[in-house]
Design a protein around this motif. Sequence first.
Motif, PDB file in Angstrom:
ATOM      1  N   ILE A  28      14.040 -10.414 -17.511  1.00 43.59           N
ATOM      2  CA  ILE A  28      13.982 -11.813 -16.284  1.00 43.59           C
ATOM      3  C   ILE A  28      13.857 -10.956 -14.927  1.00 43.59           C
ATOM      4  O   ILE A  28      13.058 -11.278 -14.088  1.00 43.59           O
ATOM      5  CB  ILE A  28      15.028 -12.556 -16.143  1.00 43.59           C
ATOM      6  N   ALA A  32      10.431 -11.168 -12.783  1.00 42.83           N
ATOM      7  CA  ALA A  32      10.346 -11.848 -11.298  1.00 42.83           C
ATOM      8  C   ALA A  32       9.759 -10.556 -10.449  1.00 42.83           C
ATOM      9  O   ALA A  32       8.902 -11.151  -9.402  1.00 42.83           O
ATOM     10  CB  ALA A  32      11.900 -11.836 -10.796  1.00 42.83           C
ATOM     11  N   LEU A  53      12.202 -15.417  -9.324  1.00 47.41           N
ATOM     12  CA  LEU A  53      13.030 -15.219 -10.248  1.00 47.41           C
ATOM     13  C   LEU A  53      13.418 -16.318 -10.899  1.00 47.41           C
ATOM     14  O   LEU A  53      13.416 -16.271 -12.387  1.00 47.41           O
ATOM     15  CB  LEU A  53      14.522 -14.804  -9.492  1.00 47.41           C
ATOM     16  N   PHE A  54      13.286 -17.477 -10.326  1.00 49.42           N
ATOM     17  CA  PHE A  54      13.381 -18.881 -10.855  1.00 49.42           C
ATOM     18  C   PHE A  54      12.288 -19.125 -12.068  1.00 49.42           C
ATOM     19  O   PHE A  54      12.746 -19.456 -13.105  1.00 49.42           O
ATOM     20  CB  PHE A  54      13.295 -20.116  -9.811  1.00 49.42           C
ATOM     21  N   THR A  57      12.860 -16.741 -15.048  1.00 51.13           N
ATOM     22  CA  THR A  57      13.915 -17.117 -15.833  1.00 51.13           C
ATOM     23  C   THR A  57      13.404 -18.320 -16.661  1.00 51.13           C
ATOM     24  O   THR A  57      13.859 -18.520 -18.088  1.00 51.13           O
ATOM     25  CB  THR A  57      15.360 -17.463 -14.828  1.00 51.13           C
ATOM     26  N   SER A  58      12.794 -19.437 -16.021  1.00 49.46           N
ATOM     27  CA  SER A  58      12.276 -20.410 -16.712  1.00 49.46           C
ATOM     28  C   SER A  58      11.370 -20.089 -17.971  1.00 49.46           C
ATOM     29  O   SER A  58      11.474 -20.792 -19.040  1.00 49.46           O
ATOM     30  CB  SER A  58      11.502 -21.323 -15.826  1.00 49.46           C
ATOM     31  N   THR A 406      13.364 -30.291  -9.093  1.00 50.68           N
ATOM     32  CA  THR A 406      13.129 -28.816  -8.946  1.00 50.68           C
ATOM     33  C   THR A 406      12.315 -28.190  -8.006  1.00 50.68           C
ATOM     34  O   THR A 406      12.723 -27.387  -7.187  1.00 50.68           O
ATOM     35  CB  THR A 406      12.325 -28.352 -10.406  1.00 50.68           C
ATOM     36  N   LYS A 414      18.486 -23.667  -6.604  1.00 52.59           N
ATOM     37  CA  LYS A 414      17.817 -22.909  -7.479  1.00 52.59           C
ATOM     38  C   LYS A 414      18.651 -21.911  -8.198  1.00 52.59           C
ATOM     39  O   LYS A 414      18.528 -21.589  -9.656  1.00 52.59           O
ATOM     40  CB  LYS A 414      16.734 -22.081  -6.745  1.00 52.59           C
ATOM     41  N   ILE A 415      19.676 -21.244  -7.702  1.00 53.97           N
ATOM     42  CA  ILE A 415      20.602 -20.231  -8.195  1.00 53.97           C
ATOM     43  C   ILE A 415      21.432 -20.714  -9.177  1.00 53.97           C
ATOM     44  O   ILE A 415      21.500 -20.507 -10.258  1.00 53.97           O
ATOM     45  CB  ILE A 415      21.197 -19.800  -7.111  1.00 53.97           C
ATOM     46  N   VAL A 418      19.047 -21.542 -12.244  1.00 55.26           N
ATOM     47  CA  VAL A 418      18.634 -19.960 -13.030  1.00 55.26           C
ATOM     48  C   VAL A 418      19.888 -19.882 -13.922  1.00 55.26           C
ATOM     49  O   VAL A 418      19.633 -19.393 -15.094  1.00 55.26           O
ATOM     50  CB  VAL A 418      18.636 -19.168 -11.883  1.00 55.26           C
TER      51      VAL A 418
END
Length: 454
Positions: A28, A32, A53-54, A57-58, A406, A414-415, A418
């Motif tokens: 991840i 990112a 990062l979001f 991760t997604s 979202t 967002k964190i 995630v």
Amino acid sequence: MFKRLKKKGFTFSLNPPQVLSLGFILIILAGAFLLSLPVASADGTGQHFLDALFMATSATCVTGLTVVNTGQFYSFFGEIVLLLLVQIGGLGFMTMATLIALVFRRKITFRERLILQEAMNHNSTEGIVRLIRKVLFYSLIIELTGAVLLTLRWWFELPFKTALYFGIFHSISIFNNAGFDLFSSLKDRPGSLVHYVDDPFVNIITILLIVLGGIGFIVISDLLTYRINKKLTLHSKVVLSVSGILIAVGCLIIFIFEFTNTHTLQPLSPTGKILGSLFQSVSSRSAGLNTLDIGSLRQATQFFLIIMMFIGAAPGSSGGGIKVTTFAILIGAMLAMVRGKEDIVMFQRRIASDRIYKAITFTMISFLIIVVFTMLLSTTEEFSFLGILFEVTSAYATAGMSLGLTPQLTSFGKILIVLLMFIGRLGPVTLAFSLTITPDKEHYRYPEGKITIG
């Protein structure tokens, strides 16, 4: 695969859940970093690291929730990075590592087999490498077939290179239940597969890819060897039967609730109504794609989709949720209790008590996680409660469906999402094992006690 570090006389080692957790984190973070580069965005300005990062991760957790418009924001480089993350996340990084080891003819150690067993949610290490070979082969064939069929369909309306690229991208995304799409990059096209709501070919191919990706590689292998063995394992029977029932019931409920909705099914032809209901029923449990506007669905339908997302796909697949086998055990336990039976019996087989405890534990932990994160997001985000619950469940179940929250999330929101996607992909039990020290085995048992229930 296991690295031992000796420092000041202490020996540290990583158990399989810790290796899986660390591996996903590293992938991840690498994703990112790549997505935050200027070359990854269409306008060359780069992306804020938290948003990158979001998205990483997604993609790695094969969820499909997005904070930017995928088809418009990313360059070709950025889209390829997303696709690679989806492929690695869908198959599992340990599967990809095993592929590299097999290519270079390196022996798979017993410790590595333990990690593969954990990654594939398999019952034992016996035959795990053979299963990995099958996973890689089946995935390649299914994704290739899907890419060819979708390319041929889209070639009628798009230039060949675009149709080919779309065919490959969406076949991988759909089979891995990721839910990313590029159709918003086309002029005057809605996102996802809304444009093809009444297209039988696109619907059938997509549904087959979703189902094959959601039933798990163990079931696929079982089905392909059925002609030889003439039998299916209990696991495959439960997955196939429960999945079939959920799809049929889901299709019927969505059809009934949305039949008169002028924003969803009502304007469609009879074929479109059936396809729209069927597609949402199949996709809701993990795939994240949609042919109907999810935000325009009635609240009853949206709440039903929350339940479907919570149930999720099958163990050993790229899908999330509590899994259909867990749901089957819970229903079996309820029926056994109502009938006054001591055992849960499925297909003339008694379910072991440890499976029942695990199913109850996993369901309760999942429920508590969703409750806690829904409460937290309700204090930080300006959105309806149902919309927040929908988004939280979608993130935890790696389903990828959204009511529009979202893109509006605060940095803290967002964190949280995630973390939810990460926990949902690994599984809360696996993550808990990776954070705790293995306890010593108890050498005694307490006297039995009874409390009143109900």
